[in-house]
Design a protein around this motif. Structure first.
Motif, PDB file in Angstrom:
ATOM      1  N   ILE A 107       0.853  -1.188   0.000  1.00 26.35           N
ATOM      2  CA  ILE A 107       0.000   0.000   0.000  1.00 26.35           C
ATOM      3  C   ILE A 107       0.889   1.237   0.000  1.00 26.35           C
ATOM      4  N   LYS A 108       0.740   2.064  -1.021  1.00 28.70           N
ATOM      5  CA  LYS A 108       1.554   3.265  -1.152  1.00 28.70           C
ATOM      6  C   LYS A 108       0.877   4.455  -0.469  1.00 28.70           C
ATOM      7  N   ALA A 109       0.669   4.329   0.821  1.00 29.08           N
ATOM      8  CA  ALA A 109       0.071   5.395   1.628  1.00 29.08           C
ATOM      9  C   ALA A 109       0.405   5.109   3.088  1.00 29.08           C
ATOM     10  N   PRO A 110       0.418   6.121   3.947  1.00 29.02           N
ATOM     11  CA  PRO A 110       0.611   5.865   5.379  1.00 29.02           C
ATOM     12  C   PRO A 110      -0.501   4.967   5.910  1.00 29.02           C
ATOM     13  N   VAL A 111      -0.144   4.046   6.811  1.00 30.68           N
ATOM     14  CA  VAL A 111      -1.116   3.116   7.383  1.00 30.68           C
ATOM     15  C   VAL A 111      -1.088   3.258   8.908  1.00 30.68           C
ATOM     16  N   ILE A 112      -2.259   3.341   9.506  1.00 29.90           N
ATOM     17  CA  ILE A 112      -2.372   3.383  10.964  1.00 29.90           C
ATOM     18  C   ILE A 112      -3.155   2.160  11.414  1.00 29.90           C
ATOM     19  N   LYS A 113      -2.570   1.397  12.327  1.00 28.45           N
ATOM     20  CA  LYS A 113      -3.233   0.205  12.863  1.00 28.45           C
ATOM     21  C   LYS A 113      -4.312   0.623  13.855  1.00 28.45           C
ATOM     22  N   ILE A 114      -5.526   0.071  13.691  1.00 33.42           N
ATOM     23  CA  ILE A 114      -6.638   0.410  14.576  1.00 33.42           C
ATOM     24  C   ILE A 114      -7.279  -0.863  15.123  1.00 33.42           C
ATOM     25  N   SER A 115      -8.089  -0.720  16.142  1.00 34.36           N
ATOM     26  CA  SER A 115      -8.808  -1.851  16.733  1.00 34.36           C
ATOM     27  C   SER A 115     -10.094  -2.120  15.961  1.00 34.36           C
ATOM     28  N   GLU A 116     -10.641  -3.327  16.146  1.00 37.04           N
ATOM     29  CA  GLU A 116     -11.894  -3.660  15.464  1.00 37.04           C
ATOM     30  C   GLU A 116     -13.062  -2.857  16.022  1.00 37.04           C
ATOM     31  N   VAL A 117     -13.042  -2.609  17.326  1.00 33.34           N
ATOM     32  CA  VAL A 117     -14.060  -1.762  17.947  1.00 33.34           C
ATOM     33  C   VAL A 117     -13.338  -0.546  18.514  1.00 33.34           C
ATOM     34  N   LEU A 118     -13.667   0.623  17.991  1.00 34.97           N
ATOM     35  CA  LEU A 118     -12.953   1.840  18.357  1.00 34.97           C
ATOM     36  C   LEU A 118     -13.590   2.512  19.569  1.00 34.97           C
ATOM     37  N   SER A 119     -12.769   2.777  20.585  1.00 33.50           N
ATOM     38  CA  SER A 119     -13.232   3.558  21.724  1.00 33.50           C
ATOM     39  C   SER A 119     -12.982   5.037  21.431  1.00 33.50           C
ATOM     40  N   GLN A 120     -13.615   5.913  22.224  1.00 35.40           N
ATOM     41  CA  GLN A 120     -13.390   7.348  22.056  1.00 35.40           C
ATOM     42  C   GLN A 120     -11.932   7.698  22.342  1.00 35.40           C
TER      43      GLN A 120
END
Length: 642
Positions: free
Chosen positions: A454-467
């Motif tokens: 992927i030629k873009a910045p990637v941020i790892k996130i959780s499946e369920v996002l908290s505030q």
């Protein structure tokens, strides 16, 4: 807290309660109950209640002044949680609200602590009294008192009340009639009628001043020199209609006639304010614009910032500085209620504000207060917030790679549209790598690793996002360093290193805060983690303003980032080191590379969250090595989150 429970129990009892029953309910001995009853009896006449005891039957409390009784209970509650470092300040406040000698026993009773603790706090209280302009007198068999000019006492009490000090609020409010909402309305109306426009903290301070003046009059503290009054004072007249109207409103609402000393003080304060509010600052604009234009142009060039390109910022800052100089030339300074938090959480902006205010002092011969520096910092922070929002608008296409079903994907889409209000936010299955590539996103938020294709910045996130995670993602995007094809975690890490952790023991020869910071800075330079100028820039920052903050947490840093690597060095102070009137417990020396200057703010915000929790500060102070410190800190951020 036991004394509070006992007082509440007896005040609610319809019949006398015997000592044996009270001992069982409180989980103490009958002797302890007898001692507590003795304490309540000695305090009763001054705090709005009577302790009635019938031999062989029991005790009960009859309340004669509910406000005074409630204030007494609140003081007892506060006293049960007093930190030893806070006790000298509280002792000084108790002494400031009376002119007679006060015994150690009475001080202990008022604050709900032991007599031994009071004796131990008196030396420090005397030092604080001297800093505030008082002198302390101690007499055997009489006790202790402080002496000072009327104006010194008014200023001290007003500052504590305006800063929402719990003790001072309880003392003043419990003795005043509940009519100050009407007086507040009168104050707002009269200020507007006089053409005086003040910010809310300054308005709050004026209202606090009126309350304190009434309190002092009611309690016999209303003379010019409250300690050495030599007969009646000559009547003093209001010098302006504003002062006259306020005096009239106070007398009508409270039936209290202010003393000559109080009227004189009010005359001086409001006349200075009236003079300071004259719109005479605008003729200074040309000179200020030239000075600040040269300064900010040079700053932008050397630091890669864009202050001179922000027309709205330049206009607002110019207007503020012109009025600031006009005010300060007449000895009128604004208060800033949020100054402490702003100072701690915006270190880079504060450093620039200090330099700007130094220029003002050199060019216009004015003394800029800490609160006024905070207000300049607010303008700089507003510019940075606008820049942060502009960076978010630069993301035109945002891809979210999901492992959840349609419902979870739609929820994630809605959440990220809050962060990227103008972007095209689309969700993709984690299997649809080609779909993500064809979308040509500016940013990818993924619930699983996607690899380097992927030629873009990637941020790892959780499946369920908290505030909290959404806030962290916002922080990484705003202040982090995103690179194409590189995966980032959803929170900026504080760059602790286990090998840069030390404990300062009581046996250490270093007994000054700046000496500790100096040694820590030299260590980073000697190890090649910071450039040679790092040490001097750290000490230069300390000369401008202290970096010792809440609960003994300190965040020293250089005036400019000159690190070779990012690292936060930690020192735990085991013994009672102080700097000024503040204790020193945990020192976090921040060293960052110049290109990572934006990391200052998220680091400072997380350390600010730490320093507001004394329990967490104490837990970290018990750690013995660097590896454990990092683990405890990271654990605490999750378990002690606000």
């Amino acid at each position: 807290m036991r004394l509070v429970r006992l007082a509440e129990r007896l005040s609610k009892a319809t019949m006398p309660v015997d000592n044996l029953t009270l001992a069982a309910e409180l989980g103490v001995s009958v002797r302890t109950v007898q001692n507590d009853l003795k304490t309540l009896r000695s305090a009763s006449s001054e705090h709005g209640f009577l302790l009635l005891t019938k031999r062989g039957v029991g005790s009960t409390i009859r309340i004669s002044n509910p406000g005074a009784f409630d204030a007494y209970l609140q003081r007892l509650r506060m006293g049960s949680e007093i930190n030893p470092s806070e006790l000298p300040q509280l002792v000084l406040q108790v002494l400031a609200i009376q002119t007679d000698y006060v015994s150690a026993e009475s001080l202990a009773q008022t604050l709900g602590v032991g007599r031994t603790a009071i004796i131990a706090a008196l030396d420090k209280a005397e030092s604080l009294a001297k800093e505030e302009g008082f002198t302390m007198e101690r007499r055997p068999h009489l006790g202790v008192r402080i002496k000072g000019e009327f104006t010194t006492r008014v200023s001290f009490l007003t500052t504590r009340y305006a800063n929402n000090d719990c003790f001072m609020r309880n003392v003043v409010d419990s003795s005043l009639p509940d009519v100050f909402s009407h007086i507040a309305c009168e104050l707002r109306h009269n200020l507007a009628a006089a053409g005086i426009y003040v910010n809310y903290p300054e308005f709050n301070r004026l209202l606090s001043l009126l309350k304190v003046l009434v309190y002092m009059q009611v309690n016999g503290l209303g003379q010019r020199d409250s300690d050495d009054s030599c007969g009646p004072q000559e009547p003093v007249q209001a010098r302006t209609s504003l002062v006259f109207d306020l005096i009239s409103a106070i007398q009508e609402a409270t039936d209290v006639k202010l003393s000559s000393a109080a009227i004189t003080y009010l005359n001086e304060v409001l006349c200075r304010l009236t003079d300071g509010m004259q719109r005479g600052g605008y003729e200074l604009k040309g000179e200020i614009a030239h000075m600040m234009g040269d300064f900010l142009t040079e700053w932008d060039s050397s630091h890669g910032t864009t202050y001179m390109q922000d027309n709205a910022f330049r206009t607002m800052l110019l207007n503020h500085l012109a009025l600031l100089i006009s005010r300060l030339s007449r000895n009128v300074a604004y208060q800033c209620a949020f100054g402490e938090e702003l100072t701690i959480t915006n270190p880079s902006n504060v450093d620039l504000a200090l330099l700007i205010c130094q220029r003002l002092q050199e060019c216009f011969d004015v003394e800029v207060t800490d609160d006024e520096i905070s207000l300049v910092t607010a303008h700089l922070a507003a510019h940075n917030e606008r820049e942060r929002q502009n960076r978010l608008r630069d993301f035109a296409r945002v891809a979210v790679a999901c492992t959840t079903g349609a419902g979870g994907a739609y929820l994630a889409k809605l959440q990220f549209e809050q962060i990227f209000p103008v972007a095209d936010v689309r969700t993709f299955s984690y299997l649809d790598i080609e779909g993500i590539k064809s979308f040509s996103p500016d940013l990818v938020l993924s619930m699983i690793p996607l690899g380097s294709s992927i030629k873009a910045p990637v941020i790892k996130i959780s499946e369920v996002l908290s505030q909290e995670e959404i806030s962290n993602i916002n922080e990484v995007i705003s202040y982090g360093e995103l690179q194409d094809g590189k995966t980032s975690v959803s929170q900026t890490k504080i760059p602790f290193r286990a090998d840069f952790f030390r404990r300062l023991t009581p046996s250490s020869e270093i007994n000054h805060y700046t000496s500790v910071v100096s040694r820590m800075a030299k260590e980073l330079v000697d190890c090649g983690l910071a450039q040679s100028g790092f040490h001097d820039l750290v000490l230069e920052r300390e000369q401008y303003a202290s970096t010792v903050y809440l609960n003994g947490v300190c965040i020293p840093h250089p005036m400019e980032p000159v690190g070779n690597q990012d690292v936060v060095s930690v020192c735990v102070v085991e013994h009672g080191l102080t700097h000024g009137s503040k204790e020193v417990c945990l020192i976090f020396l921040v060293c960052l590379r110049k290109e990572h200057i934006n990391m200052y703010q998220p680091i400072a915000r997380r350390l600010y969250a730490l320093m507001r929790n004394r329990q967490l500060v104490n837990r970290l102070m018990s750690v013995v090595d660097g590896r454990e410190f990092i683990q405890v800190f990271e654990w605490a951020e999750v378990n002690y989150a606000d």
